[in-house]
Design a protein around this motif. Structure first.
Motif, PDB file in Angstrom:
ATOM      1  N   THR A  61       1.923 -39.696 -40.982  1.00  0.00           N
ATOM      2  CA  THR A  61       2.855 -39.109 -40.040  1.00  0.00           C
ATOM      3  C   THR A  61       3.100 -37.471 -40.215  1.00  0.00           C
ATOM      4  OG1 THR A  61       4.661 -39.412 -41.664  1.00  0.00           O
ATOM      5  CG2 THR A  61       4.260 -41.220 -39.469  1.00  0.00           C
ATOM      6  N   SER A  62       2.374 -36.994 -41.400  1.00  0.00           N
ATOM      7  CA  SER A  62       2.522 -35.289 -41.551  1.00  0.00           C
ATOM      8  C   SER A  62       1.594 -34.856 -42.360  1.00  0.00           C
ATOM      9  CB  SER A  62       3.905 -35.641 -42.439  1.00  0.00           C
ATOM     10  OG  SER A  62       3.564 -35.924 -43.639  1.00  0.00           O
ATOM     11  N   ILE A  63       1.380 -33.563 -42.523  1.00  0.00           N
ATOM     12  CA  ILE A  63       0.562 -32.866 -43.199  1.00  0.00           C
ATOM     13  C   ILE A  63       1.313 -31.845 -44.071  1.00  0.00           C
ATOM     14  CG2 ILE A  63      -1.243 -32.926 -41.239  1.00  0.00           C
ATOM     15  CD1 ILE A  63      -0.336 -30.028 -40.590  1.00  0.00           C
ATOM     16  N   VAL A  64       0.778 -31.438 -45.215  1.00  0.00           N
ATOM     17  CA  VAL A  64       0.968 -30.746 -46.232  1.00  0.00           C
ATOM     18  C   VAL A  64      -0.177 -29.498 -46.236  1.00  0.00           C
ATOM     19  CG1 VAL A  64       1.504 -30.156 -48.443  1.00  0.00           C
ATOM     20  CG2 VAL A  64       2.131 -32.252 -47.564  1.00  0.00           C
ATOM     21  N   LEU A  65       0.337 -28.296 -46.068  1.00  0.00           N
ATOM     22  CA  LEU A  65      -0.332 -26.962 -45.862  1.00  0.00           C
ATOM     23  C   LEU A  65      -1.046 -26.958 -47.488  1.00  0.00           C
ATOM     24  CD1 LEU A  65       1.343 -24.535 -43.725  1.00  0.00           C
ATOM     25  CD2 LEU A  65      -0.160 -26.307 -43.184  1.00  0.00           C
ATOM     26  N   THR A  66      -2.585 -26.695 -47.451  1.00  0.00           N
ATOM     27  CA  THR A  66      -3.030 -26.128 -49.067  1.00  0.00           C
ATOM     28  C   THR A  66      -3.469 -24.664 -48.832  1.00  0.00           C
ATOM     29  OG1 THR A  66      -5.315 -26.687 -48.079  1.00  0.00           O
ATOM     30  CG2 THR A  66      -4.039 -28.495 -48.989  1.00  0.00           C
ATOM     31  N   ARG A  67      -2.788 -23.997 -47.983  1.00  0.00           N
ATOM     32  CA  ARG A  67      -3.020 -22.574 -47.917  1.00  0.00           C
ATOM     33  C   ARG A  67      -1.926 -21.889 -47.062  1.00  0.00           C
ATOM     34  NH1 ARG A  67      -6.939 -19.792 -43.711  1.00  0.00           N
ATOM     35  NH2 ARG A  67      -5.105 -18.288 -44.003  1.00  0.00           N
ATOM     36  N   ARG A  68      -1.649 -20.769 -47.075  1.00  0.00           N
ATOM     37  CA  ARG A  68      -0.670 -20.023 -46.526  1.00  0.00           C
ATOM     38  C   ARG A  68      -1.158 -19.762 -44.922  1.00  0.00           C
ATOM     39  NH1 ARG A  68       3.785 -16.496 -46.724  1.00  0.00           N
ATOM     40  NH2 ARG A  68       3.504 -14.690 -45.225  1.00  0.00           N
ATOM     41  N   MET A  69      -0.208 -19.915 -43.948  1.00  0.00           N
ATOM     42  CA  MET A  69      -0.549 -19.535 -42.651  1.00  0.00           C
ATOM     43  C   MET A  69       0.266 -18.610 -41.993  1.00  0.00           C
ATOM     44  SD  MET A  69      -2.852 -21.731 -41.761  1.00  0.00           S
ATOM     45  CE  MET A  69      -2.859 -21.437 -40.229  1.00  0.00           C
ATOM     46  N   THR A  70      -0.265 -17.751 -41.287  1.00  0.00           N
ATOM     47  CA  THR A  70       0.338 -16.666 -40.522  1.00  0.00           C
ATOM     48  C   THR A  70       0.233 -16.840 -39.027  1.00  0.00           C
ATOM     49  OG1 THR A  70      -1.340 -15.117 -40.706  1.00  0.00           O
ATOM     50  CG2 THR A  70       0.580 -15.120 -42.558  1.00  0.00           C
ATOM     51  N   ALA A  71       1.078 -16.228 -38.054  1.00  0.00           N
ATOM     52  CA  ALA A  71       0.955 -16.331 -36.786  1.00  0.00           C
ATOM     53  C   ALA A  71      -0.388 -15.724 -36.440  1.00  0.00           C
ATOM     54  CB  ALA A  71       2.211 -15.682 -35.915  1.00  0.00           C
ATOM     55  N   GLY A  72      -1.131 -16.425 -35.436  1.00  0.00           N
ATOM     56  CA  GLY A  72      -2.598 -15.803 -35.050  1.00  0.00           C
ATOM     57  C   GLY A  72      -3.672 -16.417 -35.630  1.00  0.00           C
ATOM     58  N   ASP A  73      -3.575 -17.382 -36.769  1.00  0.00           N
ATOM     59  CA  ASP A  73      -4.575 -17.694 -37.495  1.00  0.00           C
ATOM     60  C   ASP A  73      -5.472 -18.824 -36.596  1.00  0.00           C
ATOM     61  OD1 ASP A  73      -3.947 -16.065 -39.641  1.00  0.00           O
ATOM     62  OD2 ASP A  73      -3.251 -17.789 -40.992  1.00  0.00           O
ATOM     63  N   ASN A  74      -6.638 -18.512 -36.362  1.00  0.00           N
ATOM     64  CA  ASN A  74      -7.504 -19.421 -35.556  1.00  0.00           C
ATOM     65  C   ASN A  74      -6.985 -19.754 -34.270  1.00  0.00           C
ATOM     66  OD1 ASN A  74      -8.976 -19.932 -38.196  1.00  0.00           O
ATOM     67  ND2 ASN A  74      -7.433 -21.399 -38.908  1.00  0.00           N
ATOM     68  N   VAL A  75      -6.565 -18.604 -33.542  1.00  0.00           N
ATOM     69  CA  VAL A  75      -6.215 -18.747 -32.394  1.00  0.00           C
ATOM     70  C   VAL A  75      -7.020 -17.718 -31.381  1.00  0.00           C
ATOM     71  CG1 VAL A  75      -4.594 -18.341 -30.605  1.00  0.00           C
ATOM     72  CG2 VAL A  75      -4.084 -19.662 -32.691  1.00  0.00           C
ATOM     73  N   ARG A  76      -7.432 -18.215 -30.116  1.00  0.00           N
ATOM     74  CA  ARG A  76      -8.272 -17.297 -29.197  1.00  0.00           C
ATOM     75  C   ARG A  76      -7.109 -17.168 -28.203  1.00  0.00           C
ATOM     76  NH1 ARG A  76     -13.022 -21.457 -28.535  1.00  0.00           N
ATOM     77  NH2 ARG A  76     -14.398 -21.284 -30.364  1.00  0.00           N
ATOM     78  N   HIS A  77      -7.014 -15.881 -28.042  1.00  0.00           N
ATOM     79  CA  HIS A  77      -5.860 -15.358 -26.995  1.00  0.00           C
ATOM     80  C   HIS A  77      -6.273 -15.384 -25.528  1.00  0.00           C
ATOM     81  CE1 HIS A  77      -2.537 -15.117 -29.812  1.00  0.00           C
ATOM     82  NE2 HIS A  77      -3.510 -14.510 -30.612  1.00  0.00           N
ATOM     83  N   GLN A  78      -5.808 -15.739 -24.561  1.00  0.00           N
ATOM     84  CA  GLN A  78      -5.950 -15.363 -23.155  1.00  0.00           C
ATOM     85  C   GLN A  78      -6.610 -14.040 -22.959  1.00  0.00           C
ATOM     86  OE1 GLN A  78      -2.961 -15.859 -20.361  1.00  0.00           O
ATOM     87  NE2 GLN A  78      -4.586 -16.490 -18.748  1.00  0.00           N
ATOM     88  N   GLY A  79      -7.812 -14.132 -22.236  1.00  0.00           N
ATOM     89  CA  GLY A  79      -8.527 -12.664 -21.959  1.00  0.00           C
ATOM     90  C   GLY A  79      -8.838 -11.712 -23.104  1.00  0.00           C
ATOM     91  N   GLU A  80      -8.902 -12.423 -24.393  1.00  0.00           N
ATOM     92  CA  GLU A  80      -9.420 -11.513 -25.382  1.00  0.00           C
ATOM     93  C   GLU A  80     -10.771 -11.136 -25.164  1.00  0.00           C
ATOM     94  OE1 GLU A  80      -8.381 -13.657 -29.158  1.00  0.00           O
ATOM     95  OE2 GLU A  80     -10.502 -14.456 -29.215  1.00  0.00           O
ATOM     96  N   ASP A  81     -11.603 -11.904 -24.691  1.00  0.00           N
ATOM     97  CA  ASP A  81     -12.904 -11.731 -24.530  1.00  0.00           C
ATOM     98  C   ASP A  81     -13.113 -10.741 -23.249  1.00  0.00           C
ATOM     99  OD1 ASP A  81     -15.596 -11.523 -24.422  1.00  0.00           O
ATOM    100  OD2 ASP A  81     -15.960 -13.641 -23.699  1.00  0.00           O
ATOM    101  N   ILE A  82     -12.432 -11.357 -22.101  1.00  0.00           N
ATOM    102  CA  ILE A  82     -12.759 -10.547 -20.563  1.00  0.00           C
ATOM    103  C   ILE A  82     -11.448 -10.782 -19.886  1.00  0.00           C
ATOM    104  CG2 ILE A  82     -13.838 -10.764 -18.413  1.00  0.00           C
ATOM    105  CD1 ILE A  82     -16.167 -12.439 -19.914  1.00  0.00           C
ATOM    106  N   GLU A  83     -11.031  -9.703 -19.321  1.00  0.00           N
ATOM    107  CA  GLU A  83      -9.913  -9.506 -18.524  1.00  0.00           C
ATOM    108  C   GLU A  83     -10.301  -9.533 -16.976  1.00  0.00           C
ATOM    109  OE1 GLU A  83      -6.935  -9.505 -19.114  1.00  0.00           O
ATOM    110  OE2 GLU A  83      -6.635  -8.834 -21.407  1.00  0.00           O
ATOM    111  N   PRO A  84      -9.555 -10.429 -16.118  1.00  0.00           N
ATOM    112  CA  PRO A  84      -9.914 -10.414 -14.547  1.00  0.00           C
ATOM    113  C   PRO A  84     -10.105  -8.662 -14.145  1.00  0.00           C
ATOM    114  CG  PRO A  84      -7.875 -11.669 -15.198  1.00  0.00           C
ATOM    115  CD  PRO A  84      -8.186 -10.851 -16.529  1.00  0.00           C
ATOM    116  N   LEU A  85     -11.059  -8.838 -13.278  1.00  0.00           N
ATOM    117  CA  LEU A  85     -11.611  -7.517 -12.519  1.00  0.00           C
ATOM    118  C   LEU A  85     -12.348  -6.714 -13.364  1.00  0.00           C
ATOM    119  CD1 LEU A  85      -8.606  -6.858 -10.247  1.00  0.00           C
ATOM    120  CD2 LEU A  85     -10.556  -8.443  -9.702  1.00  0.00           C
TER     121      LEU A  85
END
Length: 416
Positions: A128-152
């Motif tokens: 039912t749960s996980i325990v982190l074995t390393r520190r995590m910060t916001a943005g880790d391993n996330v691909r953000h919308q449009g980070e490769d290509i923006e419309p137009l």
């Protein structure tokens, strides 16, 4: 056109760049185009700018298989999180709050509230749960919308040769079709009393024609509509009539043989007799010092030397420059790769020389270039054994082992 060619022909030998400029001046950009299915567009020349329709990625998504979570200002090693959802690719998950995690897979949309993904290798899990074995910060391993290509955003410019990379890029934008230049219609005529077609019996001083099949194969491999113009004897009138007929259905007419100014060289006289215009170029190039550039009717014209290696080298330099001009592409000569030669090579300076060569290495040592044959413009066997052409600068005299040349691999050279 003649004025341009005249200007560059005054010196006894012109540079390769000047010769390419003269060739380009004879080729007017064409405007014919068509729309083809994207999966059939590889090798074609793009006719219009391609602009992004959607963002890429189209939504914020996980870059890893792991667990989506709310990192906020940071989570320390040992933090326990409750597993509340499972989000595979193609499905949206529920909103996450602090202290919660969702099993997530690469490419799946990030759940609302989540701002990081911990890799599955960096957790310890129970039912039912996980325990982190390393520190995590916001943005880790996330691909953000449009980070490769923006419309137009402009993606591809006209004039590029499409390949599978471009097909993938446009497919990810939802494109089904693409506007491309119509294929160039390029005719090839062999000239010479001595030539015989394959299958015929050789007699007397006859030889089989190798230039026309070679050039037709090159044109087909590069994606052009290759027109077999047959062969003509050493007759100004017959060559002229063939050139006139081919020019009516071609964008570029090529002839091989008779490209110099000797008494048995009829190509230039035939071109003029057919109503065309042109000049013999004397280029600081070995082989392929002489060539003819001009035009006849609506078509550009290129007269190549008769020796097969010279014909190939002249086509790769002048022919591809003319093709690029007809397609409206800027001229970008092949640069080649600087590599050391494996053995010495005797030569006189004064002309840039292209010779068949192959890549060699001994027991893990650096790759070097081995020149094959003696630089004869008439020998085809070294060409068939080669991996590419070695370019030796005009100012170089005899070469010693380890001296640098530029190597042009056939894998890319034949695609122009």
């Amino acid at each position: 056109m003649d004025a341009v060619v005249d200007q560059v022909s005054r010196n006894s030998l012109m540079s390769i760049a000047e010769a390419c400029g003269a060739a380009i001046a004879c080729a007017r950009p064409l405007s014919r185009g068509e729309t083809v299915r994207l999966n059939q567009s590889a090798g074609r020349i793009l006719a219009e700018t391609c602009v992004a329709r959607i963002a890429s990625p189209p939504f914020t998504q996980s870059a890893m298989d792991g667990y989506a979570l709310v990192a906020a200002s940071g989570l320390t090693e040992g933090t326990r999180l409750m597993i509340v959802d499972r989000v595979p690719a193609g499905r949206c998950g529920r909103r996450l709050s602090a202290g919660e995690a969702a099993r997530i897979f690469t490419g799946a949309p990030m759940p609302e509230g989540a701002d990081a993904v911990v890799m599955q290798e960096h957790v310890e899990r129970d039912d039912t749960s996980i325990v982190l074995t390393r520190r995590m910060t916001a943005g880790d391993n996330v691909r953000h919308q449009g980070e490769d290509i923006e419309p137009l955003e402009p993606l591809l410019k006209p004039g590029i040769r499409l390949d599978p990379r471009h097909v993938a890029l446009l497919s990810a934008q939802g494109a089904e079709t693409v506007a491309v230049m119509s294929r160039l219609r390029i005719a090839v005529l062999s000239t010479g009393d001595e030539l015989q077609d394959a299958g015929a019996m050789l007699s007397g001083a006859a030889v089989y024609d190798s230039n026309r099949p070679m050039l037709l194969s090159l044109l087909g491999q590069a994606g052009h509509d290759a027109i077999d113009g047959g062969r003509a004897p050493d007759s100004r009138a017959e060559i002229a009539e063939r050139l006139r007929m081919l020019s009516e259905r071609s964008d570029l007419v090529i002839s091989t043989g008779g490209a110099s100014v000797g008494e048995e060289d009829h190509s230039l006289a035939a071109l003029r007799h057919a109503g065309g215009s042109g000049r013999v170029l004397k280029i600081a190039l070995k082989p392929a010092k002489p060539a003819i550039v001009g035009s006849i009717g609506p078509a550009a014209y290129l007269g190549l030397p008769g020796n097969p290696v010279a014909s190939l080298v002249s086509w790769l330099i002048l022919g591809q420059a003319m093709v690029g001009a007809l397609q409206g592409r800027p001229h970008r000569p092949h640069i080649g790769y600087p590599l050391a030669i494996a053995a010495g090579f005797a030569r006189r300076p004064g002309r840039t020389e292209f010779v068949p060569a192959r890549l060699v290495s001994d027991k893990g040592q650096e790759v070097r270039v081995e020149i094959i044959g003696k630089g004869s413009a008439a020998q085809l066997r070294p060409l068939a054994l080669a991996d590419g052409l070695a370019e030796i600068a005009a100012e170089c005299a005899d070469l010693r082992p380890g001296d640098l040349i530029r190597f042009h691999p056939f894998s890319g050279t034949f695609q122009g």
